[in-house]
Design an enzyme around this catalytic site. Structure first.
Site, mmCIF file in Angstrom:
data_model
loop_
_atom_site.group_PDB
_atom_site.id
_atom_site.type_symbol
_atom_site.label_atom_id
_atom_site.label_comp_id
_atom_site.label_asym_id
_atom_site.label_seq_id
_atom_site.Cartn_x
_atom_site.Cartn_y
_atom_site.Cartn_z
ATOM 1 N N ARG A 2 0.828 -1.201 0.000
ATOM 2 C CA ARG A 2 0.000 0.000 0.000
ATOM 3 C C ARG A 2 0.867 1.257 0.000
ATOM 4 O O ARG A 2 2.051 1.207 0.339
ATOM 5 C CB ARG A 2 -0.903 0.006 1.242
ATOM 6 N N ASP A 36 -3.825 3.921 3.419
ATOM 7 C CA ASP A 36 -3.585 2.514 3.754
ATOM 8 C C ASP A 36 -4.531 1.595 2.991
ATOM 9 O O ASP A 36 -4.392 0.364 3.064
ATOM 10 C CB ASP A 36 -3.730 2.279 5.262
#
Length: 453
Positions: free
Chosen positions: A182, A250
């Site tokens: 991520r 995230d």
């Protein structure tokens, strides 16, 4: 396709993850197995018992990871930086290659607590798992680059949740993704001033996901890929009428693949202010602000990479986001409309007219796309002056494919409004009746075949 295990993630070293164990659940009841996705990774031959052993009890897949790994990352959540993140109710279970030779991850949701669970119980509701299946199936059918739900196993626990009737049933979900790295993975390393880790992660991503081994400036190359992927992801979601709901850093995958579906919605009209999450009070991730949100997230990735590279080397790619998004949106809208592109200027003009018309008229999106597939009207209701510019513009376009699949003769389009999702769940909750869910997945896949043809 033969099963081709990998464990490439181990190249990053132990500072990138924590070995964990899955919860020993009271029950493991198989509720969904995606053999279509499993076939692409050589796992469709598993018996149901073997399937549950791997995706409910998490027995290792031979040759892949011996122990599940909870990945570490940071991230901006609604633009507030949070260093206390990481895989809190999931882990990386296995890596493997798919039928295109790509490195793929099998990640979980609801597999129990990890060092990053904070106050959470590490669990997933069965309703949440059912909703994610429907989201991924619908997005795949609409041509959005998305994770695929591989498996759902009900786990026999009763969960308390403040935002839905409790206690409620529990499940563990496995998703197939083209990387779970991520933006927040890079942000964490930057926050720790871990230059070696940033260099290692950048090399890992470029080599394994973009086939770039010897880029003269690896950080500029990574930002270039991120800008392209973010623009494409934003355009695809807009053309699909999809509102993700929680586009935190995230929750953004470095390959541009959409994943992790919580409070999503499919917009019923082209309403820029429409939000999916009840807690998004500022409309930060509303339908119309999603392109801006993804651009902002790319800037945060660039900020993390500034530990390793000067801003001047990253700016050229960052400054192309707007143009890349407009180009990607034009292509996505014409593809959704099912017409053959003509030339860049005409295509962009049609796309702009289309968006203006949809926003002004608040036409039902599912019905509109269904009625105008191939650029030819199949139903009344589009004769007012507010549709004149679109009708005139689309008249010069040829259908990309014949509208000969039986789906196009149905009485109505296949959509996924929130009311239908709730009705499907009510039948499961009240009587363990999965028939509507099974029928909906089949209907979505049928639509996908029609749209692909």
């Amino acid at each position: 396709m033969n099963f081709a295990p990998r464990r490439t993630i181990l190249d990053l070293g132990s500072s990138f993850y924590d070995p964990v164990a899955a919860t020993d659940f009271p029950q493991t009841i198989l509720r969904f197995r995606n053999d279509r996705a499993a076939e692409s990774i050589g796992l469709d031959g598993l018996s149901d018992a073997e399937w549950v052993a791997h995706f409910g009890r998490f027995a290792p897949l031979e040759g892949s990871l011996e122990t599940p790994l909870a990945l570490r990352y940071h991230g901006h959540q609604f633009r507030v930086y949070n260093p206390d993140l990481g895989d809190g109710r999931g882990f990386l279970f296995a890596q493997l290659a798919d039928d295109r030779g790509r490195l793929m991850d099998l990640g979980t949701k609801g597999s129990g607590t990890t060092p990053w669970s904070r106050a959470g119980d590490g669990r997933l509701t069965l309703k949440g798992a059912m909703r994610e299946v429907l989201a991924t199936e619908m997005l795949e059918a609409l041509g959005v680059d998305t994770s695929r739900t591989l498996s759902v196993v009900e786990t026999g626990e009763e969960l308390d949740r403040g935002d839905e009737p409790s206690p409620t049933r529990s499940a563990v979900l496995v998703r197939l993704s083209h990387s779970h790295v991520r933006y927040g993975s890079f942000q964490r390393l930057a926050a720790l001033s871990d230059s070696a880790g940033l260099a290692r992660l950048t090399t890992y991503v470029l080599a394994n996901y973009f086939g770039t081994v010897d880029a003269p400036d690896p950080y500029a190359a990574l930002i270039g890929h991120a800008v392209t992927n973010a623009a494409r992801q934003a355009a695809a979601m807009m053309a699909a009428g999809f509102v993700h709901g929680v586009l935190n850093t995230d929750n953004i995958n470095i390959t541009g693949e959409s994943f992790d579906y919580g409070p999503y919605r499919f917009a019923q009209t082209w309403d820029p202010d429409f939000t999916a999450a009840y807690f998004d009070h500022r409309g930060l991730y509303s339908f119309g602000r999603q392109p801006e949100a993804l651009q902002w997230n790319v800037f945060q990735l660039a900020g993390a990479l500034r530990v390793m590279a000067p801003l001047e080397s990253l700016k050229p790619a960052l400054e192309t986001y707007g143009e890349r998004y407009t180009t990607a949106l034009t292509a996505a809208l014409l593809k959704r409309l099912g017409v053959v592109p003509r030339d860049p200027a005409s295509d962009r003009a049609l796309a702009e007219t289309l968006v203006t018309t949809l926003e002004a008229t608040r036409a039902g999106l599912d019905k509109f796309w269904f009625d105008w597939r191939g650029g030819k009207r199949r139903a009344p209701g589009y004769d007012g002056p507010e549709f004149d510019a679109f009708v005139k513009g689309v008249g010069d376009y040829a259908p990309a494919a014949p509208r000969d699949h039986p789906y196009w003769s149905d009485a109505a389009a296949c959509g996924l409004p929130i009311g239908e999702i709730e009705a499907i769940w009510e039948r499961i909750a009240a009587a363990d009746d999965w028939s509507a869910f099974i029928a909906k997945v089949a209907a979505i896949r049928r639509m996908g075949v029609a749209m692909a043809g």
